[in-house]
Design a protein around this motif. Sequence first.
Motif, PDB file in Angstrom:
ATOM      1  N   ALA A  28       0.838  -1.198   0.000  1.00 63.75           N
ATOM      2  CA  ALA A  28       0.000   0.000   0.000  1.00 63.75           C
ATOM      3  C   ALA A  28       0.879   1.256   0.000  1.00 63.75           C
ATOM      4  CB  ALA A  28      -0.935  -0.004   1.201  1.00 63.75           C
ATOM      5  N   GLY A  29       1.943   1.226   0.844  1.00 63.78           N
ATOM      6  CA  GLY A  29       2.857   2.377   0.895  1.00 63.78           C
ATOM      7  C   GLY A  29       3.560   2.588  -0.433  1.00 63.78           C
ATOM      8  N   VAL A  30       3.971   1.420  -0.994  1.00 62.27           N
ATOM      9  CA  VAL A  30       4.645   1.523  -2.303  1.00 62.27           C
ATOM     10  C   VAL A  30       3.692   2.069  -3.347  1.00 62.27           C
ATOM     11  CG1 VAL A  30       5.686   0.194  -4.170  1.00 62.27           C
ATOM     12  CG2 VAL A  30       6.319  -0.281  -1.793  1.00 62.27           C
ATOM     13  N   GLY A  31       2.431   1.598  -3.263  1.00 61.94           N
ATOM     14  CA  GLY A  31       1.435   2.087  -4.219  1.00 61.94           C
ATOM     15  C   GLY A  31       1.223   3.582  -4.082  1.00 61.94           C
ATOM     16  N   LEU A  32       1.098   3.996  -2.794  1.00 59.96           N
ATOM     17  CA  LEU A  32       0.940   5.433  -2.570  1.00 59.96           C
ATOM     18  C   LEU A  32       2.156   6.211  -3.078  1.00 59.96           C
ATOM     19  CD1 LEU A  32      -0.666   5.422   1.012  1.00 59.96           C
ATOM     20  CD2 LEU A  32      -1.794   6.001  -1.160  1.00 59.96           C
ATOM     21  N   LYS A  33       3.323   5.612  -2.795  1.00 60.21           N
ATOM     22  CA  LYS A  33       4.554   6.282  -3.245  1.00 60.21           C
ATOM     23  C   LYS A  33       4.587   6.373  -4.759  1.00 60.21           C
ATOM     24  CE  LYS A  33       8.539   8.167  -2.384  1.00 60.21           C
ATOM     25  NZ  LYS A  33       8.617   9.466  -1.695  1.00 60.21           N
ATOM     26  N   LEU A  34       4.212   5.276  -5.407  1.00 57.45           N
ATOM     27  CA  LEU A  34       4.172   5.280  -6.872  1.00 57.45           C
ATOM     28  C   LEU A  34       3.156   6.293  -7.381  1.00 57.45           C
ATOM     29  CD1 LEU A  34       4.424   1.441  -7.645  1.00 57.45           C
ATOM     30  CD2 LEU A  34       6.191   3.195  -8.000  1.00 57.45           C
ATOM     31  N   TRP A  35       2.038   6.389  -6.652  1.00 53.52           N
ATOM     32  CA  TRP A  35       1.017   7.375  -7.032  1.00 53.52           C
ATOM     33  C   TRP A  35       1.560   8.793  -6.925  1.00 53.52           C
ATOM     34  CZ3 TRP A  35      -3.415   7.836  -9.426  1.00 53.52           C
ATOM     35  CH2 TRP A  35      -4.196   8.969  -9.224  1.00 53.52           C
ATOM     36  N   ASP A  36       2.262   9.014  -5.807  1.00 56.75           N
ATOM     37  CA  ASP A  36       2.872  10.344  -5.637  1.00 56.75           C
ATOM     38  C   ASP A  36       3.902  10.617  -6.736  1.00 56.75           C
ATOM     39  OD1 ASP A  36       1.350  10.824  -3.425  1.00 56.75           O
ATOM     40  OD2 ASP A  36       2.891  10.131  -1.996  1.00 56.75           O
ATOM     41  N   GLN A  38       3.953   9.301  -9.683  1.00 52.97           N
ATOM     42  CA  GLN A  38       3.244   9.506 -10.944  1.00 52.97           C
ATOM     43  C   GLN A  38       2.686  10.920 -11.023  1.00 52.97           C
ATOM     44  OE1 GLN A  38       0.125   6.681 -11.642  1.00 52.97           O
ATOM     45  NE2 GLN A  38      -0.359   7.490 -13.682  1.00 52.97           N
ATOM     46  N   LYS A  39       2.121  11.381  -9.855  1.00 51.75           N
ATOM     47  CA  LYS A  39       1.593  12.744  -9.835  1.00 51.75           C
ATOM     48  C   LYS A  39       2.718  13.760 -10.058  1.00 51.75           C
ATOM     49  CE  LYS A  39      -1.513  14.017  -6.961  1.00 51.75           C
ATOM     50  NZ  LYS A  39      -2.207  14.346  -5.705  1.00 51.75           N
ATOM     51  N   ASP A  40       3.860  13.493  -9.379  1.00 54.58           N
ATOM     52  CA  ASP A  40       5.010  14.397  -9.572  1.00 54.58           C
ATOM     53  C   ASP A  40       5.460  14.394 -11.029  1.00 54.58           C
ATOM     54  OD1 ASP A  40       4.950  15.084  -6.928  1.00 54.58           O
ATOM     55  OD2 ASP A  40       6.521  13.650  -6.327  1.00 54.58           O
ATOM     56  N   GLN A  41       5.460  13.189 -11.617  1.00 56.02           N
ATOM     57  CA  GLN A  41       5.857  13.095 -13.021  1.00 56.02           C
ATOM     58  C   GLN A  41       4.889  13.854 -13.928  1.00 56.02           C
ATOM     59  OE1 GLN A  41       6.180   8.892 -13.782  1.00 56.02           O
ATOM     60  NE2 GLN A  41       8.312   8.775 -13.023  1.00 56.02           N
ATOM     61  N   GLU A  42       3.588  13.735 -13.599  1.00 55.86           N
ATOM     62  CA  GLU A  42       2.599  14.462 -14.390  1.00 55.86           C
ATOM     63  C   GLU A  42       2.803  15.973 -14.261  1.00 55.86           C
ATOM     64  OE1 GLU A  42      -1.185  13.136 -13.099  1.00 55.86           O
ATOM     65  OE2 GLU A  42      -1.071  11.194 -14.147  1.00 55.86           O
ATOM     66  N   ILE A  43       3.055  16.390 -12.983  1.00 54.27           N
ATOM     67  CA  ILE A  43       3.303  17.830 -12.760  1.00 54.27           C
ATOM     68  C   ILE A  43       4.545  18.284 -13.516  1.00 54.27           C
ATOM     69  CG2 ILE A  43       3.912  19.538 -11.014  1.00 54.27           C
ATOM     70  CD1 ILE A  43       2.182  17.928  -9.020  1.00 54.27           C
ATOM     71  N   GLU A  44       5.610  17.438 -13.416  1.00 56.27           N
ATOM     72  CA  GLU A  44       6.861  17.779 -14.110  1.00 56.27           C
ATOM     73  C   GLU A  44       6.650  17.793 -15.620  1.00 56.27           C
ATOM     74  OE1 GLU A  44      10.861  18.864 -14.418  1.00 56.27           O
ATOM     75  OE2 GLU A  44       9.475  18.808 -12.714  1.00 56.27           O
ATOM     76  N   SER A  45       5.831  16.827 -16.095  1.00 51.67           N
ATOM     77  CA  SER A  45       5.550  16.777 -17.530  1.00 51.67           C
ATOM     78  C   SER A  45       4.809  18.032 -17.977  1.00 51.67           C
ATOM     79  CB  SER A  45       4.726  15.528 -17.865  1.00 51.67           C
ATOM     80  OG  SER A  45       5.463  14.357 -17.587  1.00 51.67           O
TER      81      SER A  45
END
Length: 205
Positions: A28-36, A38-45
């Motif tokens: 779950a933590g890894v999933g949340l981390k991956l979600w974060d 991904q969100k950071d990547q989207e923001i960076e993109s």
Amino acid sequence: MVDFDFKRLTAYLKRNLVGMLVVATIYAGVGLKLWDVQKDQEIESKRLAQERVVLNDLKVEFEKEKASSSVEQAKRDLELQKREFLIARTDEEIAKQQIELGTREQSLLDSTQRLQAGQRLLSQEQVAASVEEKIQTLMNEFSELGVSLDDNYFCLTGEYLKRYYSAKAKFSQIYTLAKANLMLGKYGDFIEQNKPQRRWYYCSR
């Protein structure tokens, strides 16, 4: 048989519940981390996309300015070429006018020289004609006096003596004019015939 398997499964779950919860929590933590992430990547993109848009806008603006600068430079070059052409044509016109002026000046100089030469020739002819007229007049006056310069003037008196001295003066003028104007050849006979042949020192009568 089924009951046995269920019991075994229940026992397995009891033994591994904590581990499974830990694993689930980790996932779950890894999933949340991956979600974060991904969100950071989207923001960076999105940020990179915006930067690309800005960069593209800057490139477009730069190209516009470059094109505008090229157009202005082309206009300046064209204007410079026009000025150089006008200057060159003006120089050609000035050179042409100078040549024409030089030709006119030379023509005027030649005409002036010819006119002066003609005037000198005419003046010489006029002088010669005037001298000849003067000599002819003096010769006529000399002849009208009716005296001979060979007469012994020591023996002359009165009116004849006056006419003798007048004739002598006129003869002297004739000789001087003929010599000064190179006419001795033309009037040489008259001069030889009428010049005094004798020299008198006293009256021998």
